[in-house]
Write an enzyme that holds these catalytic residues in place. Structure first.
Site, mmCIF file in Angstrom:
data_model
loop_
_atom_site.group_PDB
_atom_site.id
_atom_site.type_symbol
_atom_site.label_atom_id
_atom_site.label_comp_id
_atom_site.label_asym_id
_atom_site.label_seq_id
_atom_site.Cartn_x
_atom_site.Cartn_y
_atom_site.Cartn_z
ATOM 1 C CD GLN A 47 -28.601 5.094 8.057
ATOM 2 O OE1 GLN A 47 -27.504 5.299 8.270
ATOM 3 N NE2 GLN A 47 -29.211 5.455 7.075
ATOM 4 N NE ARG A 102 -17.985 4.309 7.546
ATOM 5 C CZ ARG A 102 -19.302 5.142 7.380
ATOM 6 N NH1 ARG A 102 -20.195 5.066 6.591
ATOM 7 N NH2 ARG A 102 -19.010 6.339 8.108
ATOM 8 C CG HIS A 146 -23.612 6.390 11.055
ATOM 9 N ND1 HIS A 146 -22.928 5.979 10.242
ATOM 10 C CD2 HIS A 146 -24.728 6.923 10.600
ATOM 11 C CE1 HIS A 146 -23.296 6.175 8.992
ATOM 12 N NE2 HIS A 146 -24.388 6.847 9.164
ATOM 13 C CG ASN A 191 -21.570 8.876 9.541
ATOM 14 O OD1 ASN A 191 -20.470 8.594 8.681
ATOM 15 N ND2 ASN A 191 -22.596 9.284 9.344
ATOM 16 C CD GLU A 192 -22.823 11.937 6.722
ATOM 17 O OE1 GLU A 192 -23.694 12.509 7.071
ATOM 18 O OE2 GLU A 192 -22.685 11.450 5.322
ATOM 19 C CG ASN A 334 -19.766 9.614 4.743
ATOM 20 O OD1 ASN A 334 -18.523 8.722 4.650
ATOM 21 N ND2 ASN A 334 -20.847 9.341 5.526
ATOM 22 C CE1 TYR A 336 -24.366 8.221 -0.723
ATOM 23 C CE2 TYR A 336 -23.444 9.873 0.803
ATOM 24 C CZ TYR A 336 -23.991 8.630 0.627
ATOM 25 O OH TYR A 336 -23.904 7.641 1.499
ATOM 26 C CD GLU A 404 -22.049 7.140 4.651
ATOM 27 O OE1 GLU A 404 -23.067 7.781 4.052
ATOM 28 O OE2 GLU A 404 -22.410 6.954 5.854
ATOM 29 C CD1 TRP A 447 -26.035 4.807 1.721
ATOM 30 C CD2 TRP A 447 -24.723 4.339 3.662
ATOM 31 N NE1 TRP A 447 -26.565 4.617 2.736
ATOM 32 C CE2 TRP A 447 -26.173 4.153 3.863
ATOM 33 C CE3 TRP A 447 -23.598 3.799 4.331
ATOM 34 C CZ2 TRP A 447 -26.594 4.188 5.159
ATOM 35 C CZ3 TRP A 447 -24.337 3.625 5.720
ATOM 36 C CH2 TRP A 447 -25.340 3.575 6.179
HETATM 37 C C1 FCB Z 1 -25.049 9.991 4.915
HETATM 38 C C2 FCB Z 1 -25.352 9.140 6.082
HETATM 39 C C3 FCB Z 1 -25.786 7.665 5.752
HETATM 40 C C4 FCB Z 1 -26.842 7.658 4.680
HETATM 41 C C5 FCB Z 1 -26.406 8.270 3.511
HETATM 42 C C6 FCB Z 1 -27.315 8.497 2.638
HETATM 43 O O1 FCB Z 1 -25.436 11.251 5.072
HETATM 44 O O2 FCB Z 1 -24.062 9.082 6.720
HETATM 45 O O3 FCB Z 1 -26.044 7.260 6.898
HETATM 46 O O4 FCB Z 1 -28.111 8.014 5.183
HETATM 47 O O5 FCB Z 1 -26.209 9.640 3.933
#
Ligand code: FCB
Length: 512
Positions: A47, A102, A146, A191-192, A334, A336, A404, A447
């Site tokens: 990214q 990170r 990632h 990641n995730e 992570n 959101y 994140e 993030w």
């Molecule tokens: C997560 C990702 C990260 C970014 C955010 C918005 O799922 O790990 O790379 O794109 O969403």
């Protein structure tokens, strides 16, 4: 137009009203957090770096997907050009006051064929980044993958679907620990793990874009949504455990770092008080979180996951169980959004199932309450404390890194990102609430540091503290309001609603 004529006082009251945070900690400063708690921000290799075809890097599964001309908008060929601009960006990080950064390592930049010869230019780049960070007093936190495994490995044996990846991933990890581990003290393997697998093997929305009808969201030319998510998830756990074992045996004693994995978390809340919905929200946690975290903490998949997935989910052998159980020093989260859940047990009666049918819930995310500005995430900060409480209670309070968290906005609109300022104020306050309730959280990473190439929306959405002007040949960076807010917080200012409001009142537009 009428709105524009509202008296100023009324507008201020309106913004105050919008600033109700729904967390206890509305007024706080950096000093309210433990001194060893770390605050940072992040990006990831594909990214951020760009230079996708430079200095020996070969394609990862992300490059292939973005160049396949299907659902992706844009690509990371240039992204933020971090490969060339990392010094300038680290300077910005230092000015902002970041304590940690990170980032992730591009496997195909470091080992272009996935295994075998090492690319000296790749080594040089990551050494430079790490040294530059340390020179500025910023702690490097590195993620090994990632979402971007080398395409060569995908082509050779279908990547995470094969056990062969365990040894290749471990060799890649070994190289990273050996070359960078004297300076990188925090390692994340994957990641995730959960959403990467669901997106890549059930919906087929993200690389490697595998799925089968009727579950996938696009054409599903290859894959099996019923089976593959469970297989890929299993192999990720085994590869993670193998890398952790290696780190602990060979490196940790001398390097003194720590290692964990990362998952995506919603805060799952029942949409109604009906018993089925309350049970459904618990089931969502068992599936979405427990699928990856239970094996790490307890040594096996949750009973409900095994029951609903049946023979489609691999069983751990005794040996694997021992390897996986306890294979972490911390869990990276992570977060959101909150997800509202209703029961959907009817999905268990289907002839064929995927992970979501097995989970048997309906998840609602997004503007459930009808008060979210377009393109943004709903503002529900207490959800973050909710998840941290869940980890405390259910998993015995392991060390957590929030890897994140941040607000999405439309890109190219304004530098006055008040939605992001408000979001950070609320969510960081929520972390403080959780700490005061005994959570073992050790760090928070916003993030993202810059507006990067976003995995799903390309360059249409943005999470950055800094805007990157893609129309400028030098990709000039511009600070947003949120960078001022975060910087003030990091430098010790007391954050209050008044403070945030005053920051929000600054006028700061592209046109100026
Ligand atoms: C997560 C990702 C990260 C970014 C955010 C918005 O799922 O790990 O790379 O794109 O969403």
């Amino acid at each position: 137009m009428a709105n524009l004529r509202l008296p100023m006082l009324f507008l201020l009251l309106l913004s105050f009203e919008k600033l109700v945070l729904s967390v206890d900690a509305e007024k706080y400063s950096r000093r309210d957090f433990p001194p060893d708690f770390v605050f940072g921000s992040g990006t990831s290799a594909y990214q951020y770096e760009g230079a996708a075809f430079e200095d020996g890097r070969t394609p990862s599964i992300w490059d292939t997907a973005t160049h396949s001309g299907n659902i992706y908008r844009g690509n990371g060929d240039i992204a933020c050009d971090g490969y060339h601009k990392y010094k300038e960006d680290i300077q910005l990080m230092a000015e902002t006051g970041l304590e940690a950064y990170r980032f992730s390592i591009s496997w195909s930049r470091l080992i272009p064929n996935g295994r075998g010869p090492v690319n000296p230019k790749g080594l040089e780049y990551y050494n430079n980044v790490i040294n530059e960070l340390l020179k500025h007093g910023i702690q490097p936190y590195a993620t090994l993958t990632h979402d971007d495994i080398p395409q060569s490995i995908e082509d050779e044996y279908e990547g995470w679907l094969s056990r062969k990846i365990v040894s290749d991933f471990t060799a890649f990890a070994d190289l990273c620990f050996r070359e960078f581990g004297d300076r990188v003290l925090f390692w994340t393997t994957v990641n995730e793990a959960n959403i990467f697998v669901l997106g890549g093997y059930d919906w087929g929305a993200i690389p490697p874009q595998r799925c089968s009808r009727p579950f996938g969201i696009w054409n599903c030319s290859r894959g099996d949504s019923s089976l593959e998510p469970y297989i890929a998830g299993h192999n990720i756990l085994l590869a993670h455990a193998s890398a952790v074992r290696l780190y602990k045996k060979k490196y940790q004693g001398v390097q003194h770092g720590s290692i964990g994995i990362n998952i995506y978390t919603f805060h799952f809340v029942p949409f109604t008080n009906a018993t089925e919905d309350v049970i459904a929200a618990e089931r969502a946690k068992r599936f979405f979180i427990g699928w990856i975290v239970d094996p790490l903490v307890f040594g096996d998949y949750p009973e409900i996951v095994k029951k609903h997935a049946g023979t489609r989910i691999p069983a751990f052998t005794e040996h694997e169980r021992e390897q996986v159980k306890g294979s972490f020093d911390f869990i990276g989260l992570n977060h959101y959004m909150t997800s509202y859940v209703t029961d959907k047990s009817s999905s268990l009666e289907r002839n064929s199932s995927d992970f979501f049918a097995d989970m048997a819930v309906q998840m609602m995310v997004g503007d459930v309450h009808g008060d979210t500005p377009p393109g943004e995430y709903p503002f529900e900060p207490s959800g973050l404390a909710g998840i941290l409480e869940y980890f405390k209670q259910f998993y015995g309070n392991p060390p957590i890194h929030i890897h994140e968290n941040g607000q999405r906005t439309q890109r190219n609109t304004t530098l006055n990102d008040t939605g992001r300022v408000k979001y950070l104020h609320g969510y960081i306050g929520s972390v403080l609430d959780a700490l005061r309730n005994g959570s073992n959280t050790k760090g928070y990473f916003q993030w993202s540091f810059l507006d990067v190439f976003e995995l799903v929306d390309g360059y249409e959405s943005a999470y950055g503290l800094y805007y990157v002007d893609l129309d400028d040949k030098d990709l000039k960076r511009y600070p947003k309001l949120s960078s001022h807010w975060y910087s003030n917080f990091l430098k010790g200012k007391t954050i209050s609603l008044d403070f945030t409001l005053n920051i929000e009142k600054s006028t700061y537009h592209f046109s100026q």
